[in-house]
Design a protein around this motif. Structure first.
Motif, PDB file in Angstrom:
ATOM      1  N   GLU A 192      30.830   4.976  56.669  1.00 53.85           N
ATOM      2  CA  GLU A 192      30.918   3.540  56.917  1.00 53.85           C
ATOM      3  C   GLU A 192      30.305   3.111  58.246  1.00 53.85           C
ATOM      4  N   TYR A 193      30.235   4.038  59.219  1.00 53.89           N
ATOM      5  CA  TYR A 193      29.767   3.652  60.556  1.00 53.89           C
ATOM      6  C   TYR A 193      28.562   4.455  61.023  1.00 53.89           C
ATOM      7  N   GLY A 194      28.116   5.428  60.233  1.00 57.40           N
ATOM      8  CA  GLY A 194      26.939   6.195  60.614  1.00 57.40           C
ATOM      9  C   GLY A 194      27.158   7.164  61.747  1.00 57.40           C
ATOM     10  N   ALA A 195      28.415   7.510  62.032  1.00 65.32           N
ATOM     11  CA  ALA A 195      28.704   8.435  63.125  1.00 65.32           C
ATOM     12  C   ALA A 195      28.345   9.865  62.734  1.00 65.32           C
ATOM     13  N   ARG A 196      28.069  10.676  63.733  1.00 67.16           N
ATOM     14  CA  ARG A 196      27.883  12.119  63.553  1.00 67.16           C
ATOM     15  C   ARG A 196      29.190  12.778  63.988  1.00 67.16           C
ATOM     16  N   VAL A 197      29.876  13.428  63.053  1.00 71.02           N
ATOM     17  CA  VAL A 197      31.272  13.811  63.270  1.00 71.02           C
ATOM     18  C   VAL A 197      31.436  15.322  63.266  1.00 71.02           C
ATOM     19  N   THR A 198      32.209  15.797  64.241  1.00 73.04           N
ATOM     20  CA  THR A 198      32.708  17.170  64.251  1.00 73.04           C
ATOM     21  C   THR A 198      34.213  17.101  64.047  1.00 73.04           C
ATOM     22  N   GLY A 199      34.692  17.693  62.957  1.00 72.01           N
ATOM     23  CA  GLY A 199      36.119  17.737  62.675  1.00 72.01           C
ATOM     24  C   GLY A 199      36.646  19.140  62.872  1.00 72.01           C
ATOM     25  N   ILE A 200      37.770  19.293  63.567  1.00 72.60           N
ATOM     26  CA  ILE A 200      38.336  20.623  63.802  1.00 72.60           C
ATOM     27  C   ILE A 200      39.774  20.676  63.291  1.00 72.60           C
ATOM     28  N   THR A 201      40.136  21.827  62.739  1.00 71.92           N
ATOM     29  CA  THR A 201      41.486  22.085  62.248  1.00 71.92           C
ATOM     30  C   THR A 201      41.757  23.575  62.375  1.00 71.92           C
ATOM     31  N   LEU A 202      43.031  23.948  62.438  1.00 70.68           N
ATOM     32  CA  LEU A 202      43.406  25.359  62.415  1.00 70.68           C
ATOM     33  C   LEU A 202      43.752  25.831  61.008  1.00 70.68           C
ATOM     34  N   SER A 203      43.772  24.923  60.048  1.00 69.44           N
ATOM     35  CA  SER A 203      44.128  25.265  58.680  1.00 69.44           C
ATOM     36  C   SER A 203      42.873  25.593  57.870  1.00 69.44           C
ATOM     37  N   ARG A 204      42.807  26.815  57.376  1.00 68.67           N
ATOM     38  CA  ARG A 204      41.645  27.214  56.581  1.00 68.67           C
ATOM     39  C   ARG A 204      41.620  26.495  55.236  1.00 68.67           C
ATOM     40  N   GLU A 205      42.792  26.234  54.663  1.00 66.18           N
ATOM     41  CA  GLU A 205      42.826  25.511  53.396  1.00 66.18           C
ATOM     42  C   GLU A 205      42.334  24.084  53.574  1.00 66.18           C
ATOM     43  N   GLN A 206      42.752  23.435  54.642  1.00 68.66           N
ATOM     44  CA  GLN A 206      42.243  22.087  54.919  1.00 68.66           C
ATOM     45  C   GLN A 206      40.734  22.107  55.085  1.00 68.66           C
ATOM     46  N   ALA A 207      40.250  23.045  55.886  1.00 67.29           N
ATOM     47  CA  ALA A 207      38.816  23.096  56.175  1.00 67.29           C
ATOM     48  C   ALA A 207      38.001  23.303  54.902  1.00 67.29           C
TER      49      ALA A 207
END
Length: 431
Positions: free
Chosen positions: A220-235
């Motif tokens: 929706e906004y054209g951002a370049r995103v890095t998402g981090i999580t410790l959950s392998r299932e989420q990732a």
């Protein structure tokens, strides 16, 4: 053992110093207590042994998870009436409002409950309880295990509870109503507007969950995103979602601890429902790191559950049920303490929005989803795990409604040395 319910309500009233607040139906079929409203069903006298061994919230929770107690009728009303037993501070600490047993009559009442429940010790805790965790809180390894306990229980189960949005944080409801999906979309959009995201901005989404914020910001906004999580299932789920949306050129999902992020600077950071896992001992480190990852003028949106301040903060204890069954090592801080930590790190706090009523509605919607899909949920996890989630979410909804806990969005800026913040004169320009 005839008329066990009457004996239970009488003995409980003597220990509490007031009538037991809900009607009880005992294992022998007898009932006693105030008529009308929900009924606390004690299916097995083992539940009494659990309560005598761990008075208050943890004993009740263990009996609930094991299926030894239940509620016939509206669960929210039952929890509201039991709030004094569950949450209010008594002589033995939070959630244990039992009077000291110096009075011989009270000792007699405790012995009466013991005779009803049978000999101690109680049976072992239900299997869903988190095992003892070695080492200090909030080391990398212990945080990783705590996150896995909560999040790695199956993406299909979370899909039943959360719905298609797969957003596991407070939604933002329109006054006129709207669906949970509408409210979650509106929350994500509100965060993007508060962060003033625009085409090409680098966004770090700390605790990205199943990728909902990352996808929304990129699409929706054209951002370049890095998402981090410790959950392998989420990732794994989030990466597939990103690919299905055709956003692999704009969104990267990592299994990474926030303390290991070093590829700044970012134009904006979103932290939605993640800071509760940080811990008070690490919160200044968390704030310092996020500040260092932002460009001058960069914004942080910190969306976080808060508790009421304690008269003596050194007496604060982790919620026993939540710590053992839901969020191991999760810690809530008062709003003022969070704001102070951000300011101490160098952030300029520009806006705070309290939205606790919205979380109560969100939780009721999740409970509704779980109850509507109950047989499937039990198959995906276990009867005990499903019961954990129903109790946790319903009790949390009541806690938000009673102002026992709140949730706040804090907008903070890494203001430039010149004083330039990038904010407009009218602070709430995202409206």
């Amino acid at each position: 053992m005839a008329d066990a319910a009457l004996r239970l309500t009488t003995l409980a009233g003597e220990l509490l110093g007031s009538p037991f607040p809900v009607r009880i139906r005992a294992w022998d079929g007898s009932e006693s207590g105030p008529p009308g409203g929900p009924v606390l069903v004690v299916r097995h006298r083992r539940a009494l042994r659990r309560l005598l061994w761990r008075p208050g919230e943890l004993g009740l929770a263990r009996a609930w998870v094991a299926g030894e107690i239940d509620v016939d009728g509206d669960l929210y009303t039952a929890l509201d009436r039991l709030a004094g037993i569950l949450w209010e501070r008594g002589p033995a600490g939070p959630g244990t409002p039992l009077r000291p047993l110096r009075d011989p009559r009270l000792r007699a009442a405790a012995r009466g409950l013991l005779s009803l429940g049978g000999p101690l010790p109680p049976p072992p805790p239900p299997a869903e309880e988190s095992r003892r965790r070695p080492g200090s809180r909030h080391t990398r390894g212990r945080d990783r295990r705590a996150i896995s306990h909560h999040y790695d229980v199956g993406n299909d189960f979370y899909g039943l509870v959360l719905g298609p949005s797969m957003v596991y944080s407070c939604a933002y409801f329109d006054e006129a109503g709207g669906t949970l999906e509408d409210a979650q979309r509106d929350k994500l959009d509100l965060v993007c507007r508060k962060l003033a995201l625009k085409e090409g901005d680098r966004l770090l989404d700390v605790g990205c969950g199943w990728g909902s914020m990352a996808v929304h910001a990129a699409r929706e906004y054209g951002a370049r995103v890095t998402g981090i999580t410790l959950s392998r299932e989420q990732a794994a789920w989030a990466r597939k979602r990103v690919a299905d949306e055709g956003l692999t050129d704009r969104v990267e999902i990592r299994v990474q601890d926030y303390r290991d992020v070093s590829d700044g600077p970012y134009d904006a950071i979103s932290s939605i429902g993640m800071a509760e896992h940080v811990g008070q001992v690490r919160y200044r480190e968390y704030a310092d790191l996020l500040l260092s990852l932002l460009v001058p003028g960069g914004r942080l949106l910190n969306h976080q559950i808060a508790r009421r301040p304690e008269p003596d903060e050194s007496a604060y204890e982790l919620d026993a049920f939540i710590d053992r069954y839901v969020f191991p090592d999760g810690e809530l801080s008062p709003l003022g303490r969070t704001v102070a930590a951000l300011e101490d790190a160098g952030f300029e706090v520009r806006d705070v929005e309290a939205i606790r009523e919205h979380y109560a509605r969100t939780l009721r919607a999740w409970v509704g989803n779980l109850e509507a899909a109950w047989p499937g949920a039990v198959r995906l996890v276990s009867p005990g795990r499903a019961r954990v989630w129903r109790l946790y979410m319903a009790a949390s909804a009541v806690a938000f409604e009673r102002n026992h806990i709140g949730v706040n969005q804090i907008l903070a800026v890494r203001t430039a040395a010149s004083g330039a913040s990038g904010m407009r004169a009218r602070t709430r320009d995202w409206r």
